[in-house]
Enzyme design. Structure first.
Site, PDB file in Angstrom:
ATOM      1  N   THR A  45       7.101   3.816 -68.479  1.00 49.93           N
ATOM      2  CA  THR A  45       6.668   2.436 -68.715  1.00 49.93           C
ATOM      3  C   THR A  45       6.227   1.766 -67.428  1.00 49.93           C
ATOM      4  O   THR A  45       5.388   0.865 -67.441  1.00 49.93           O
ATOM      5  CB  THR A  45       7.826   1.653 -69.369  1.00 49.93           C
ATOM      6  OG1 THR A  45       8.054   2.211 -70.648  1.00 49.93           O
ATOM      7  CG2 THR A  45       7.515   0.186 -69.513  1.00 49.93           C
ATOM      8  N   THR A 125      12.239   5.402 -68.358  1.00 51.24           N
ATOM      9  CA  THR A 125      13.676   5.126 -68.434  1.00 51.24           C
ATOM     10  C   THR A 125      14.396   5.996 -69.468  1.00 51.24           C
ATOM     11  O   THR A 125      15.598   6.196 -69.377  1.00 51.24           O
ATOM     12  CB  THR A 125      13.933   3.641 -68.798  1.00 51.24           C
ATOM     13  OG1 THR A 125      13.300   3.364 -70.047  1.00 51.24           O
ATOM     14  CG2 THR A 125      13.428   2.709 -67.721  1.00 51.24           C
ATOM     15  N   ASP A 126      13.633   6.507 -70.462  1.00 50.14           N
ATOM     16  CA  ASP A 126      14.306   7.155 -71.597  1.00 50.14           C
ATOM     17  C   ASP A 126      15.145   8.369 -71.210  1.00 50.14           C
ATOM     18  O   ASP A 126      16.231   8.571 -71.745  1.00 50.14           O
ATOM     19  CB  ASP A 126      13.274   7.561 -72.659  1.00 50.14           C
ATOM     20  CG  ASP A 126      12.686   6.351 -73.377  1.00 50.14           C
ATOM     21  OD1 ASP A 126      13.243   5.250 -73.243  1.00 50.14           O
ATOM     22  OD2 ASP A 126      11.677   6.518 -74.084  1.00 50.14           O
TER      23      ASP A 126
END
Ligand code: ASP
Length: 361
Positions: A45, A125-126
């Site tokens: 992101t 971030t996942d």
């Protein structure tokens, strides 16, 4: 994709160095001796874009290049001499084991170069907590390695990526970050890669280190570490990055769970299963019997918890020794899977050898 470039050229003293003699008053000695940091971009992101600045959820991750991101942060030029490489531009939900090998090998190669002082990795971030822990165990250097990310795309109102990236470079350039293993810097907070987990689907304060707490803070060019990493990492582990990844999967215990997933994994030839148990790693009797049957076929079974904080201790009540289960201590199921893959790849076999690994790392 693997492009290497110095960025952002206009913002950095070194980029203009050829136009000035070493004694130039324009670029004083302090500027010329800034640490040299390499930013490895992998996507996420932080490199995401949406057509509407008010859109913080419906965007595409991994769109902008690292050169575009760095060009928006002129302050980086006061912190470090930067190089940047676009290793990938992934949504980190699609992270692969092959890319982990590529990334870890590239980090090790860069840090083996005396001219390079540290590495920053931009990441989604996942799955950041998995990649960070993998690197924490397989980077062979005491130089700083810092992962950073963003919860809002680069095009969003109040995008968090630029400040996170500036802070990550500031941390990687700091002598305080040496010897601490791989670090995670988001939202001004510094976490150990072992402990950091994503705990929010939307908040910019998305990462926490349950039970352990943060290592410190980075703000406005200042780094403050308030505790040190205790468990072995980087140079002190027995793990080396390779391209062979033992097949390890995760199953979860819940009301009414069946044997089907475990039986499917056994049929698929897995080497290890991490179970995300309820509470203190407890396992539904149906699932437990399926796992015991898997154990008899030489498959390693690690008990962890789906709770999100706390630890799962090796204990008599759960009859771990009798059953042959290994326990994950304070690693969540996803980090426990990383460690189990590395341990199996390193030749650890059987519950006693594997438990030693989980007790240590
Ligand atoms: N899906 C994105 C990723 O992990 C989410 C993020 O970066 O925040 O790449």
């Amino acid at each position: 994709m693997n492009t290497s470039t110095s960025s952002p050229a206009s913002a950095l003293p070194e980029a203009s160095g050829s136009a000035h003699s070493p004694d130039s008053p324009v670029f004083p000695a302090a500027a010329r001796t800034l640490p040299r940091i390499v930013v490895l971009a992998t996507g996420g992101t932080i490199a995401g874009a949406a057509s509407d600045p008010a859109n913080t959820a419906g965007y595409e991750a991994g769109v902008l290049s690292i050169e575009q991101l760095l060009a928006t942060i002129p302050a980086l030029g006061k912190v470090a001499r930067l190089d940047a490489e676009q290793l990938a531009n992934l949504d980190s939900k699609d992270m692969t084991l092959a890319f982990w090998t590529t990334l870890a090998q590239r980090v090790n190669a860069l840090l083996g170069d005396d001219a390079i002082d540290g590495v920053v990795i931009t990441h989604g971030t996942d799955t950041l907590e998995e990649t960070a822990y993998l690197l924490h165990l397989t980077v062979k250097s005491s130089k700083p390695v810092v992962l950073t990310a963003a919860m809002r795309p680069a095009t969003a109102l109040s995008a968090d990526g630029p400040l996170n990236l500036l802070n990550a470079v500031t941390l990687a350039a700091s002598p305080a970050a040496r010897g601490q293993g791989v670090l995670v810097a988001l939202n001004n907070r510094i976490h150990s890669a072992r402990d950091a987990v994503k705990t929010s689907t939307f908040a910019v304060d998305a990462f926490h280190s349950p039970e352990a707490g943060v290592l410190g803070w980075v703000q406005d060019a200042r780094v403050e570490l308030v505790r040190r990493v205790v468990r072995p990492h980087t140079l002190d582990t027995e793990f080396v990055i390779g391209s062979a990844w033992p097949h390890v999967e995760i199953v979860t215990s819940y009301a009414g769970v069946s044997r089907a997933l475990v039986e499917g994994l056994v049929a698929a030839g897995v080497r290890g299963i991490v179970v995300a148990g309820t509470g203190n790693g407890s396992i539904h009797e149906t699932l437990q019997q399926a796992l015991v049957d898997a154990l008899t076929q030489g498959i390693a079974v690690v008990r962890s918890s789906r709770v999100g904080s706390g630890h799962v201790m090796h204990n008599g009540a759960a009859a771990d020794d009798a059953l042959g289960f290994v326990t994950a201590d304070s690693l969540n199921p996803y980090k426990a899977r990383v460690l189990l893959m590395l341990a199996l790849a390193a030749g650890a076999a059987g519950p006693v050898a594997l438990q030693r690994v989980f007790d240590l790392y």
